[in-house]
Scaffold this active site. Structure first.
Site, mmCIF file in Angstrom:
data_model
loop_
_atom_site.group_PDB
_atom_site.id
_atom_site.type_symbol
_atom_site.label_atom_id
_atom_site.label_comp_id
_atom_site.label_asym_id
_atom_site.label_seq_id
_atom_site.Cartn_x
_atom_site.Cartn_y
_atom_site.Cartn_z
ATOM 1 N N GLY A 250 4.755 1.075 -3.257
ATOM 2 C CA GLY A 250 4.979 -0.276 -3.090
ATOM 3 C C GLY A 250 5.403 -0.788 -4.246
ATOM 4 O O GLY A 250 6.379 -2.033 -4.195
ATOM 5 N N ASP A 251 5.044 -0.659 -5.435
ATOM 6 C CA ASP A 251 5.399 -1.261 -6.743
ATOM 7 C C ASP A 251 6.696 -0.875 -6.969
ATOM 8 O O ASP A 251 7.518 -1.921 -7.669
ATOM 9 C CB ASP A 251 4.415 -0.786 -7.881
ATOM 10 C CG ASP A 251 3.109 -0.705 -7.704
ATOM 11 O OD1 ASP A 251 2.739 -1.968 -7.056
ATOM 12 O OD2 ASP A 251 2.106 0.176 -8.104
#
Length: 301
Positions: A250-251
């Protein structure tokens, strides 16, 4: 300039073994150590994509020194605040027949240290990007994201917020440039179970109506959805690959979005590169590398 904040960074100690027997001495087959934290992950992936950023946050003790050293090894610029007491946490992640984690608590953040962070943030100027992501230490105000955005709201800074629950809902009034919950988190925000892409789009639009400029909803193997500032919907598939590591995906999507947006000045191009970058991390043992990202980008439709 792009700035990331990691309030509670960590050294992630990854231990691999065939079986984990509780109550007995266990021997590892492989071991790895990484600098961890959502904002740090964003900065590292940006560096891998040859985009400059500055990593902010708090570090303490010998573990904090090692976190900074490792982040700098990736070519990232850092401006961490060194706390006078405590030590940055170590997270132990056991990958065996059953995966287990032991996450450290981290040092206390003093009011003096917090004010030092506010002073650094005062240097941000119009069109700078500030990434706010990750958990909030128990020693910090639970509304710290709101406080930061309130202080900077008249500077023209673009906020990218990657958090969930009430913390996310409460910052929407400050019109973040991008928010990125996944479909499970989106459903939890509204107390519903989302069964298909149409329902995901419906509720993602609600977040835009509540103040977010752009909304990306990741849906794992079902792709992703973008609602842009005009309310237009863009959907994406995911490239083919074997998931090896979900940590940091996600990052990485956030980093890819920023890189694509800055390169092409289009939110849709940022979305596309974000999907490819998130997938590259998911299909790798570590965080996404540029060559693999652009290889997967060719599969994004």
């Amino acid at each position: 300039m792009i700035y990331t904040i990691t309030f509670n960074p960590a050294l992630d100690y990854i231990v691999k073994m065939d079986n984990f027997n509780l109550g007995y001495v266990n021997r590892s087959s492989e071991e790895y150590v990484y600098a961890g934290g959502k904002g740090i992950n964003v900065s590292i992936v940006l560096s891998n994509l040859e985009v400059e950023s500055k990593a902010l946050g708090f570090i303490a003790g010998f573990t904090g020194d090692e976190i900074e050293r490792r982040v700098r090894e990736f070519g990232c610029d850092t401006d961490f605040i060194k706390l006078k007491e405590g030590m940055s946490r170590i997270n132990v992640k056991i990958k065996a027949d059953v995966e287990s984690e032991i996450n450290g608590g981290g040092p206390d953040i003093s009011e003096e240290a917090l004010n030092s962070l506010y002073e650094k943030l005062e240097n941000l100027v119009e069109d700078d990007i500030l990434v706010l992501a990750g958990s909030i230490p128990k020693s910090m105000p639970i509304d710290i994201y709101e406080k930061i955005m309130e202080k900077l709201q008249n500077k023209g800074v673009k906020f990218i917020v990657d958090t969930t629950g009430e913390s996310l809902l409460k910052v929407l009034k400050y019109n973040p440039f991008l928010i990125k919950p996944n479909h499970h988190e989106l459903g939890e925000l509204f107390g519903v179970k989302l069964n298909n892409k149409e329902e995901v789009i419906e509720y993602a639009k609600k977040l835009k109506d509540m103040g977010a400029e752009n909304v990306i909803i990741s849906m794992a193997g079902d792709g992703a959805v973008l609602i842009n500032s005009s309310g237009e919907v863009t959907t994406s598939n995911v490239p083919k690959g074997v998931v090896k590591n979900s940590v940091g995906a996600g990052d990485s999507m956030v980093a890819g979005f920023i890189a694509g947006y800055l390169k092409y000045s289009k939110v849709e191009e940022g979305f596309k590169l974000g999907v490819a970058t998130g997938s590259a991390s998911a299909f790798s043992e570590g965080l996404a590398e540029k060559e693999y990202v652009y290889e997967l980008l060719e599969q994004i439709k």
